[in-house]
Design a protein around this motif. Structure first.
Motif, mmCIF file in Angstrom:
data_model
loop_
_atom_site.group_PDB
_atom_site.id
_atom_site.type_symbol
_atom_site.label_atom_id
_atom_site.label_comp_id
_atom_site.label_asym_id
_atom_site.label_seq_id
_atom_site.Cartn_x
_atom_site.Cartn_y
_atom_site.Cartn_z
ATOM 1 N N ALA A 88 -0.011 14.889 11.155
ATOM 2 C CA ALA A 88 0.713 13.685 11.574
ATOM 3 C C ALA A 88 1.337 13.813 12.959
ATOM 4 C CB ALA A 88 1.803 13.358 10.554
ATOM 5 N N HIS A 89 1.723 15.028 13.335
ATOM 6 C CA HIS A 89 2.430 15.278 14.605
ATOM 7 C C HIS A 89 1.864 16.555 15.244
ATOM 8 C CE1 HIS A 89 5.424 12.349 13.221
ATOM 9 N NE2 HIS A 89 5.400 12.987 12.059
ATOM 10 N N PRO A 90 0.671 16.479 15.828
ATOM 11 C CA PRO A 90 0.003 17.694 16.317
ATOM 12 C C PRO A 90 0.648 18.340 17.548
ATOM 13 C CG PRO A 90 -1.276 15.739 16.850
ATOM 14 C CD PRO A 90 -0.149 15.284 15.980
ATOM 15 N N HIS A 91 1.625 17.697 18.159
ATOM 16 C CA HIS A 91 2.246 18.247 19.368
ATOM 17 C C HIS A 91 3.285 19.325 19.065
ATOM 18 C CE1 HIS A 91 4.798 15.004 17.937
ATOM 19 N NE2 HIS A 91 5.803 15.620 18.530
ATOM 20 N N VAL A 92 3.600 19.561 17.783
ATOM 21 C CA VAL A 92 4.591 20.570 17.393
ATOM 22 C C VAL A 92 3.888 21.698 16.648
ATOM 23 C CG1 VAL A 92 6.659 21.010 15.997
ATOM 24 C CG2 VAL A 92 6.448 18.867 17.267
#
Length: 123
Positions: free
Chosen positions: A38-42
């Motif tokens: 859902a949030h691949p930047h973390v």
């Protein structure tokens, strides 16, 4: 007022191969995979590791005992918080057993920071 504190800082980078399997419960690995999708930047795997380190750093001064990675189940919320449910009896703080830790995290400037505070007795 604060009765305990646990802080950890890590590079914002994925954990080395095999480390997540060594430190995470099966449910934590599943939640980490969902967060990554859902949030691949973390780097959620590193965040989970750091949260466990912060929990340990708050735990040890209260108990004088080792806390294994498998003895706390951590749930991370993308908004910047996490909760650690203890899977072993917790320390007594102000006459009451501590069963969980609440924490916050920040990802900035290539670093991942986590912190846990324990309320002071009577606070």
């Amino acid at each position: 007022a604060v009765g305990g504190l646990g802080v950890d800082a890590e590079p914002h980078a994925p954990l080395p191969e095999g480390v997540l399997d060594a430190v995470a419960l099966p449910a934590e690995r599943a939640r980490t995979a969902a967060l990554r999708a859902a949030h691949p930047h973390v780097c959620w795997d590193r965040l989970l590791f750091s949260a466990k380190e912060s929990v340990y750093k708050a735990w040890f001064p209260l108990t004088g005992r080792f806390l294994d990675f498998a003895e706390a189940d951590i749930t991370v919320e993308p908004a910047g918080t996490f909760a650690a449910r203890l899977l072993v009896p917790g320390p007594r703080v102000g006459g009451a057993e501590l069963t969980a830790f609440d924490g916050r995290f920040l990802v900035e400037r290539g670093l991942l920071l986590t912190a846990v505070t324990v309320p002071a007795p009577g606070a």
